[in-house]
Motif scaffolding. Structure first.
Motif, mmCIF file in Angstrom:
data_model
loop_
_atom_site.group_PDB
_atom_site.id
_atom_site.type_symbol
_atom_site.label_atom_id
_atom_site.label_comp_id
_atom_site.label_asym_id
_atom_site.label_seq_id
_atom_site.Cartn_x
_atom_site.Cartn_y
_atom_site.Cartn_z
ATOM 1 N N THR A 241 36.427 44.482 50.818
ATOM 2 C CA THR A 241 36.027 43.450 49.598
ATOM 3 C C THR A 241 36.458 44.087 48.320
ATOM 4 O O THR A 241 36.939 43.458 47.548
ATOM 5 N N PRO A 242 35.936 45.546 48.057
ATOM 6 C CA PRO A 242 36.354 45.847 46.696
ATOM 7 C C PRO A 242 37.971 45.911 46.553
ATOM 8 O O PRO A 242 38.340 45.630 45.243
ATOM 9 N N ARG A 243 38.707 46.362 47.663
ATOM 10 C CA ARG A 243 40.217 46.312 47.437
ATOM 11 C C ARG A 243 40.798 44.995 47.115
ATOM 12 O O ARG A 243 41.452 44.672 46.406
ATOM 13 N N LEU A 244 40.069 43.936 47.745
ATOM 14 C CA LEU A 244 40.491 42.428 47.683
ATOM 15 C C LEU A 244 40.372 42.073 46.157
ATOM 16 O O LEU A 244 40.958 41.303 45.632
ATOM 17 N N LYS A 245 39.352 42.659 45.713
ATOM 18 C CA LYS A 245 38.871 42.135 44.352
ATOM 19 C C LYS A 245 39.890 42.616 43.327
ATOM 20 O O LYS A 245 40.352 41.992 42.450
ATOM 21 N N GLU A 246 40.225 43.913 43.489
ATOM 22 C CA GLU A 246 41.100 44.441 42.721
ATOM 23 C C GLU A 246 42.548 43.612 42.487
ATOM 24 O O GLU A 246 43.050 43.557 41.709
ATOM 25 N N ILE A 247 42.932 43.681 43.824
ATOM 26 C CA ILE A 247 44.182 42.727 43.922
ATOM 27 C C ILE A 247 44.077 41.289 43.023
ATOM 28 O O ILE A 247 44.874 40.919 42.606
ATOM 29 N N TYR A 248 42.824 40.586 43.393
ATOM 30 C CA TYR A 248 42.666 39.434 42.761
ATOM 31 C C TYR A 248 42.707 39.559 41.399
ATOM 32 O O TYR A 248 43.567 38.361 40.559
ATOM 33 N N GLN A 249 41.996 40.522 40.742
ATOM 34 C CA GLN A 249 41.977 40.795 39.226
ATOM 35 C C GLN A 249 43.346 41.062 38.637
ATOM 36 O O GLN A 249 43.643 40.561 37.587
ATOM 37 N N THR A 250 44.179 41.519 39.367
ATOM 38 C CA THR A 250 45.659 41.933 39.061
ATOM 39 C C THR A 250 46.453 40.522 38.890
ATOM 40 O O THR A 250 47.180 40.433 37.791
ATOM 41 N N LEU A 251 46.282 39.956 39.847
ATOM 42 C CA LEU A 251 47.034 38.524 39.834
ATOM 43 C C LEU A 251 46.323 37.628 38.820
ATOM 44 O O LEU A 251 47.070 36.824 38.168
ATOM 45 N N GLN A 252 45.136 37.828 38.556
ATOM 46 C CA GLN A 252 44.404 36.863 37.529
ATOM 47 C C GLN A 252 44.927 37.052 36.112
ATOM 48 O O GLN A 252 44.968 36.215 35.502
ATOM 49 N N ARG A 253 45.440 38.189 35.944
ATOM 50 C CA ARG A 253 45.717 38.510 34.477
ATOM 51 C C ARG A 253 46.971 37.788 34.268
ATOM 52 O O ARG A 253 47.195 37.446 32.838
#
Length: 554
Positions: A241-253
């Motif tokens: 879950t934490p790793r998926l959140k980091e990936i999501y935030q990268t794309l979100q930018r």
């Protein structure tokens, strides 16, 4: 009355047609010519048993048909009761197939043998050669007696009450037997209901318990798997879950600069929320799967109770056990209900019994009142028939038991000669005496009942001389009120007929056939003379025949 009779393919009859008239008709012919065969065919028309052996040609059906004039006999209600069309000219037909099956028709409407017997018995009474045996039957004795009752409604009321009384008696016996059996089984039913009720079964609990038992037996493995799932999804930095959140935030930018990236970012966001929920649920669910030996024991005990009851009652589900519990409870409840039904039947039977007793007593009294007239009439006829010293009595006793005729026991008694003790007729009467008593009884029946046709088959057997003449005169007198047909071998009787029919046979190389024809006056004279002297007719026989037929030859 019987107007016409046709018979085809029966015994030695190929085709026979006979037109009959009112009054007193005579049928004569040599022995074996077919007189009794005609009577047998008529009996079949009235409902006698049939079989293929009566067919002359085994490949064709037999047809027996009669035409009746019934306009004056008030039979409309009888036909209506069987849903049959009434017609002043009524036709009855019976067919026998080569396979032995039969069909009956009344005015072209199919009719059962039972209906055929009921209708035909109102049209014809046949006195066959063994009919004298009926004199000893209670049903015939009561028929003669009751025909003289001034009020037939009394007998009809008794019959109706008797059928109701019999039905209630049978119902009560059956209900009491069922009640005794139910009482004998009551303790068994009560035990079963108590055991099932104590189990307090719930229809869906078996599946739930079996699933919980399976889970409890594997609780440690399930708990470990859920814990590992929660940890693997949610541990800081190393969890999914934490790793998926980091990936999501990268794309979100960079999502605002590309529609396709924005769609991927949204999907990752949804996946992150779903995995976070799974992690939380797995962590919460793990606490439910902690091995508890006490709970597992309770579950097994409850399932053992369910399995034991299912095995005992040979079922597989709790729903079936609950159905059995309900049925046993109904059986218990029915005992109380049956007690009420039995009391109700007893009350109704008591009322019917009182009515039946009263009606039976009135019927017995009415019968007693007509006995003297019947006995006097029979003795008068027997006197005319050459039994001057005969005594005839109807013994009528009252009993405490009901039968289908009332509360009477009946017996016809006869003393044929002087100084004889009255005894049951079958013990003391000779053949000739029985014939005379039977004719006397039948003549009484004719006066009391409106029968269109009566047929006698050699009722004069055992009679001769002047007594035969007197018997013939009685038959002729009966013919003034109805149609009387008499098969006879006696010239004294044959000479008195209003009409005379002769039965004869014809032989060919391949077969024998029976025929019948009406005789002219001259032919009648020769037939009576032949009956007196044999095949060779003498002058004396012709003279004697003319004397016997004096009324016809003038």
């Amino acid at each position: 009355m019987l107007k016409h009779l046709s018979i085809s393919n029966y015994a030695i009859i190929s085709d026979l047609s006979l037109d009959l008239e009112k009054g007193f008709s005579i049928i004569t012919g040599e022995t074996g010519a077919g007189k009794s065969i005609i009577l047998g065919a008529l009996s079949i028309l009235m409902g006698a048993r049939t079989e293929a052996s009566v067919l002359k040609n085994k490949e064709k059906k037999c047809i027996i048909e009669a035409q009746f004039d019934i306009e004056a006999y008030g039979l409309e209600s009888l036909f209506e009761s069987y849903d049959l069309d009434w017609d002043a000219t009524t036709y009855i037909r019976r067919e026998i197939t080569p396979k032995g099956k039969s069909r009956a028709f009344i005015n072209d409407s199919p009719a059962s043998v039972k209906i055929l017997k009921e209708i035909s018995s109102a049209l014809i009474d046949i006195h066959a050669q063994n009919e004298a045996l009926k004199m000893h039957e209670k049903s015939f004795q009561y028929e003669i007696l009751d025909a003289s009752l001034p009020n037939r409604d009394l007998l009809n009321n008794y019959t109706s009450l008797y059928h109701r009384w019999g039905s209630l008696t049978r119902q009560l016996q059956e209900k009491e037997q069922a009640y005794l059996k139910a009482c004998a089984d009551f303790d068994y039913y009560q035990f079963q209901v108590n055991q099932l009720a104590e189990a307090n079964l719930q229809e869906d609990e078996q599946d739930s318990l079996e699933q919980r038992r399976d889970a409890m037996e594997h609780a440690e493995s399930i708990h470990a798997a859920l814990y590992q799932t929660s940890q693997g999804l949610n541990v800081d930095e190393v969890g999914v879950t934490p790793r998926l959140k980091e990936i999501y935030q990268t794309l979100q930018r960079v999502a605002d600069h590309s529609k396709e990236v924005k769609e991927l970012s949204d999907r990752l966001e949804s996946a992150w929320y779903e995995l976070r929920d799974i992690s939380n649920e797995a962590e919460a669910l793990a606490s439910n799967y902690i091995y508890n030996p006490v709970e597992l024991e309770e579950i097994n005990q409850r399932l053992d109770t369910i399995y034991t009851l299912q095995q005992k009652h040979r079922v597989n589900t709790i729903a079936e056990l609950l159905q059995i519990e309900s049925e046993y409870a109904d059986q218990i409840g029915s005992v109380s209900h049956m007690e009420q039904e039995i009391e109700s039947l007893k009350d109704e039977l008591h009322q019917i019994t009182d009515q039946l007793t009263e009606t039976a007593n009135l019927l017995s009294e009415a019968r007693s009142n007509v006995l003297g007239d019947i006995e006097s009439y029979i003795q008068h006829i027997l006197l005319d028939l050459g039994m001057p010293n005969a005594s005839f009595k109807i013994q009528l006793d009252t009993t405490e038991k009901f039968n289908r005729w009332g509360n009477n026991e009946i017996e016809y008694l006869l003393a044929a000669n002087k100084n004889q003790i009255l005894e049951p007729i079958h013990k003391v009467a000779s053949g000739g005496e029985v014939s005379r008593v039977m004719l006397a009884l039948k003549s009484l029946l004719v006066q009391k009942k409106s029968l269109p046709t009566m047929i006698f088959d050699e009722i004069d057997t055992g009679i001769s001389g002047d007594i035969a003449r007197k018997m013939g005169l009685l038959l002729k007198e009966m013919g003034t009120n109805m149609q009387v047909i008499n098969i006879t071998h006696l010239p004294q009787v044959a000479a008195l007929g209003d009409n005379h029919f002769f039965v004869y046979k014809s032989d060919s190389e391949s077969e024998t056939n029976s025929h019948i024809r009406k005789l002219t006056l001259e032919e009648r004279l020769h037939e009576v003379a032949k009956m007196l002297s044999g095949e060779t007719i003498t002058d004396a026989a012709l003279k004697n025949a003319k004397e016997l037929m004096n009324d016809q030859i003038m």
